[in-house]
Scaffold this motif. Structure first.
Motif, PDB file in Angstrom:
ATOM      1  N   GLN A  49     143.534  61.702  89.205  1.00 27.97           N
ATOM      2  CA  GLN A  49     142.751  61.324  89.963  1.00 27.97           C
ATOM      3  C   GLN A  49     141.275  60.644  89.847  1.00 27.97           C
ATOM      4  OE1 GLN A  49     143.931  61.961  92.895  1.00 27.97           O
ATOM      5  NE2 GLN A  49     142.721  62.319  94.309  1.00 27.97           N
ATOM      6  N   ARG A  50     140.453  60.579  88.658  1.00 32.74           N
ATOM      7  CA  ARG A  50     139.812  59.730  88.975  1.00 32.74           C
ATOM      8  C   ARG A  50     139.893  58.893  88.357  1.00 32.74           C
ATOM      9  NH1 ARG A  50     136.880  57.218  84.137  1.00 32.74           N
ATOM     10  NH2 ARG A  50     138.784  58.652  82.803  1.00 32.74           N
ATOM     11  N   VAL A  51     140.782  58.589  87.701  1.00 36.55           N
ATOM     12  CA  VAL A  51     141.113  56.743  87.303  1.00 36.55           C
ATOM     13  C   VAL A  51     141.440  55.817  88.740  1.00 36.55           C
ATOM     14  CG1 VAL A  51     142.515  55.191  86.608  1.00 36.55           C
ATOM     15  CG2 VAL A  51     141.686  57.020  85.427  1.00 36.55           C
ATOM     16  N   ALA A  52     142.416  56.796  89.789  1.00 32.70           N
ATOM     17  CA  ALA A  52     143.348  56.043  91.308  1.00 32.70           C
ATOM     18  C   ALA A  52     141.970  56.186  92.111  1.00 32.70           C
ATOM     19  CB  ALA A  52     143.615  57.312  91.485  1.00 32.70           C
ATOM     20  N   LEU A  53     141.130  56.726  91.636  1.00 31.84           N
ATOM     21  CA  LEU A  53     139.260  56.418  93.116  1.00 31.84           C
ATOM     22  C   LEU A  53     138.218  55.157  92.307  1.00 31.84           C
ATOM     23  CD1 LEU A  53     139.156  60.568  93.722  1.00 31.84           C
ATOM     24  CD2 LEU A  53     140.487  58.828  95.112  1.00 31.84           C
ATOM     25  N   GLY A  54     138.833  54.917  91.253  1.00 34.41           N
ATOM     26  CA  GLY A  54     138.221  53.839  90.408  1.00 34.41           C
ATOM     27  C   GLY A  54     136.587  54.631  90.027  1.00 34.41           C
TER      28      GLY A  54
END
Length: 171
Positions: A24-29
């Motif tokens: 989720q962190r990566v998906a949110l940048g």
């Protein structure tokens, strides 16, 4: 972009949660450092959580982090684990020449009576088996025989006292 993390049978695996946080962190940048600042955690905590090496995180901190990332926990009761008694009897017998059968273990837990040859098996159950497995055994026997779980627990507590178990759960 809400993400749902399913917790089956009440078992919350911190490594799985960490993977979901990383995804989720990566998906949110968001970088680990930025997420740490946003959640009032250290970057090291975020790193260890995401890599499955964090051993403990408080519930309030975890829920704040999950909320921040829009990750929802959804718990579901596991349909059934009918083999808990069998797993427990095997586990309690691992170190011994003789075994305690699932039927013998069940009978002892229902009646509170201990056969002399099974004392070491029952002591192993009390001192070494995962508590989650013991809970499942109590649940399985209680449901199968329509016996109040409290009765089975009273036998376990009695044995723990009789065997002078060092396990804190029984004190």
């Amino acid at each position: 972009m809400c993400s749902i993390l399913h917790i089956i049978g009440g078992v919350m695996n911190i490594a799985e949660i960490g993977q979901k946080v990383a995804q989720q962190r990566v998906a949110l940048g968001i970088s680990q450092e930025r997420l740490a600042k946003l959640s009032d955690l250290s970057r090291s905590t975020i790193h260890h959580l995401e890599h499955g090496t964090l051993h403990e995180i408080g519930a309030a901190k975890l829920f704040k982090l999950l909320s921040l990332l829009d990750i929802q926990l959804k718990t579901e009761s596991e349909v059934t684990k009918p083999h808990a008694l069998e797993m427990a009897s095997r586990s309690a017998s691992v170190s011994y020449k003789t075994t305690i059968s699932p039927q013998e273990l069940e009978e002892s837990l229902i009646t509170g009576k201990i056969e002399p040859r099974t004392i070491s098996h029952l002591a192993t159950l009390i001192d070494e088996l995962p508590l989650s497995l013991i809970v499942l055994v109590v649940k399985e026997i209680s449901q199968r025989h329509k016996i109040p779980p409290k009765k089975i627990w009273s036998h376990i507590y009695s044995w723990a006292n009789q065997f002078k178990s060092p396990r804190l759960a029984w004190q």
